[in-house]
Scaffold this active site. Structure first.
Site, PDB file in Angstrom:
ATOM      1  N   ILE A 169       0.850  -1.206   0.000  1.00 24.88           N
ATOM      2  CA  ILE A 169       0.000   0.000   0.000  1.00 24.88           C
ATOM      3  C   ILE A 169       0.882   1.251   0.000  1.00 24.88           C
ATOM      4  O   ILE A 169       0.421   2.333   0.343  1.00 24.88           O
ATOM      5  CB  ILE A 169      -0.985   0.033   1.204  1.00 24.88           C
ATOM      6  CG1 ILE A 169      -0.283  -0.271   2.516  1.00 24.88           C
ATOM      7  CG2 ILE A 169      -2.131  -0.919   1.007  1.00 24.88           C
ATOM      8  CD1 ILE A 169       0.140   0.883   3.292  1.00 24.88           C
ATOM      9  N   ARG A 225       4.064   2.535  -2.504  1.00 16.25           N
ATOM     10  CA  ARG A 225       4.190   3.050  -3.859  1.00 16.25           C
ATOM     11  C   ARG A 225       4.579   1.879  -4.756  1.00 16.25           C
ATOM     12  O   ARG A 225       5.325   0.978  -4.337  1.00 16.25           O
ATOM     13  CB  ARG A 225       5.288   4.124  -3.948  1.00 16.25           C
ATOM     14  CG  ARG A 225       4.890   5.469  -3.357  1.00 16.25           C
ATOM     15  CD  ARG A 225       3.834   6.179  -4.202  1.00 16.25           C
ATOM     16  NE  ARG A 225       3.489   7.495  -3.702  1.00 16.25           N
ATOM     17  CZ  ARG A 225       2.464   7.778  -2.904  1.00 16.25           C
ATOM     18  NH1 ARG A 225       1.660   6.798  -2.474  1.00 16.25           N
ATOM     19  NH2 ARG A 225       2.203   9.023  -2.535  1.00 16.25           N
ATOM     20  N   GLU A 261       0.783   4.269 -13.153  1.00 20.21           N
ATOM     21  CA  GLU A 261      -0.634   4.427 -12.808  1.00 20.21           C
ATOM     22  C   GLU A 261      -1.294   5.441 -13.726  1.00 20.21           C
ATOM     23  O   GLU A 261      -0.696   6.503 -13.947  1.00 20.21           O
ATOM     24  CB  GLU A 261      -0.764   4.862 -11.340  1.00 20.21           C
ATOM     25  CG  GLU A 261      -0.258   3.794 -10.385  1.00 20.21           C
ATOM     26  CD  GLU A 261      -0.406   4.162  -8.906  1.00 20.21           C
ATOM     27  OE1 GLU A 261      -0.961   5.232  -8.603  1.00 20.21           O
ATOM     28  OE2 GLU A 261       0.025   3.360  -8.068  1.00 20.21           O
ATOM     29  N   HIS A 294      -5.183   2.486  -6.489  1.00 19.35           N
ATOM     30  CA  HIS A 294      -4.641   3.550  -5.629  1.00 19.35           C
ATOM     31  C   HIS A 294      -5.777   4.274  -4.894  1.00 19.35           C
ATOM     32  O   HIS A 294      -5.982   5.482  -5.082  1.00 19.35           O
ATOM     33  CB  HIS A 294      -3.792   4.536  -6.436  1.00 19.35           C
ATOM     34  CG  HIS A 294      -2.803   5.279  -5.579  1.00 19.35           C
ATOM     35  ND1 HIS A 294      -1.568   5.667  -6.015  1.00 19.35           N
ATOM     36  CD2 HIS A 294      -2.877   5.709  -4.284  1.00 19.35           C
ATOM     37  CE1 HIS A 294      -0.926   6.314  -5.043  1.00 19.35           C
ATOM     38  NE2 HIS A 294      -1.713   6.340  -3.973  1.00 19.35           N
TER      39      HIS A 294
HETATM   40  C1  DGY Z   1      -0.725   9.617  -0.392  1.00 11.15           C
HETATM   41  O1  DGY Z   1      -1.270  10.452   0.318  1.00 11.15           O
HETATM   42  O2  DGY Z   1       0.494   9.563  -0.534  1.00 11.15           O
HETATM   43  C2  DGY Z   1      -1.620   8.654  -1.078  1.00 11.15           C
HETATM   44  O3  DGY Z   1      -0.937   7.685  -1.762  1.00 11.15           O
HETATM   45  C3  DGY Z   1      -2.591   9.377  -1.977  1.00 11.15           C
HETATM   46  O4  DGY Z   1      -3.792   8.690  -1.906  1.00 11.15           O
END
Ligand code: DGY
Length: 333
Positions: free
Chosen positions: A236, A238, A267, A286
């Site tokens: 979750i 990158r 993406e 995402h």
């Molecule tokens: C962030 O805030 O970095 C998230 O990935 C955006 O949803």
């Protein structure tokens, strides 16, 4: 007195817009899709400060096009879209939106972990395809979550929130981080592990680390080969912390047993991404922070940061506080 000028790079929730409207002359790209790059750069060139999305590149090209800009408020906690050292060198303040998205993102991590472990998407697809056969003792067997061992890579706010959820599932919690996290150890009995040891020992490996030079490509063929053949890998953070082509091969070989990811190398990821054809992979587009309340809170925090910065009040969540106070092009602070 003239108001500072702001540019907002996407339509944002009304409460956030009102904060900016109350203090700035602003323009906004009033659309859900990004503005073409040349429009974005031209609009930024007129502004003292910009509120941007994590999909906008804020780099040398931006700095050259928008020399007036003194503050960049990112609507996201991750800021790998921004060349912070370059902006700092030019005295441009950068802010992000920590805290407000922690719980929503940890919730999604948990949803992905459960979905991959218990084959939720595969099961749904089987029903859809009319392939739901007779009940039998070995049909769609998954992995136990309750009481298993979770290894969290990245013990920041989101990693800690995932650990709290794991505690409620009676899990043994391992973590790997640049520094030790004594609070996590005391409150949740989390145990620090070297990266390779965490991979070897965990039933669930969760990537919750920011994207940095050290974490880019961290989860590669070598890392996957160290995982258990019953392990579930969840990302979750990158997309670029994973070598996607290595994950494809690893999942085909069954080590890890399954994976789930909210983030991808590119993406939106193309439909023909080989990961999407694997039954032991679950993807989401995402959406870690995608709840109405969280997105409103993120936009509001980004707006407050921008207005504070442009009206001489300290920003709430600066990334490079060393540039504060900033000086606007008209000489005001
Ligand atoms: C962030 O805030 O970095 C998230 O990935 C955006 O949803």
């Amino acid at each position: 007195m003239t108001k500072p000028r702001a540019f907002i790079s996407r339509r944002i929730p009304r409460p956030a817009l009102e904060i900016i409207a109350s203090a700035c002359d602003y323009t906004m790209w009033d659309d859900l899709m990004p503005a073409p790059r040349d429009h974005f750069l031209r609009a930024a060139a007129e502004a003292d400060g910009v509120l941007v999305m994590p999909t906008e590149r804020i780099d040398a090209e931006f700095l050259a096009a928008a020399p007036r800009v003194r503050a960049v408020a990112n609507m996201g906690v991750g800021y790998d879209n921004i060349d912070v050292p370059a902006l700092t060198a030019r005295g441009v303040l950068v802010t992000n939106t920590p805290d407000v998205l922690t719980e929503a993102t940890a919730d999604l991590a948990w949803a992905l972990l459960m979905a991959a472990a218990r084959r939720v998407v595969e099961g749904h697809k089987a029903i859809e395809a009319g392939a739901w056969g007779a009940w039998h003792p070995f049909y769609m067997l998954g992995q136990d979550v309750f009481g298993a061992t979770i290894g969290i890579v990245g013990a920041g706010r989101i990693g800690a929130a995932i650990a709290r959820r794991a505690r409620a599932f009676n899990m043994r919690i391992l973590y790997h981080n640049r520094g030790r996290a004594p609070q996590l150890e005391a409150a949740l009995l989390a145990e620090y592990r070297a990266f390779d040891d965490l991979l070897r020992e965990s039933d669930y490996v969760v990537a919750a680390t920011p994207l940095t030079a050290e974490t880019r490509g961290l989860f590669d063929a070598r890392a996957f080969a160290l995982m258990k053949d019953t392990a579930v890998f969840v990302n979750i953070s990158r997309g670029a912390v994973v070598k996607e082509e290595d994950l494809v091969e690893a999942l085909k070989r069954g080590r890890p047993w399954a994976a789930a990811s909210d983030v991808f190398a590119a993406e939106p990821t193309p439909r023909d991404n080989p990961l999407l054809s694997l039954p032991n992979f679950v993807g989401t587009p995402h959406i870690g922070s995608a709840t109405l309340r969280t997105r409103t809170d993120m936009a509001t925090l980004a707006a407050r940061n921008l207005v504070n910065a442009l009206t001489g009040q300290a920003p709430l969540t600066p990334v490079n506080p060393e540039v504060w106070p900033i000086k606007l092009a008209n000489g005001s602070r």
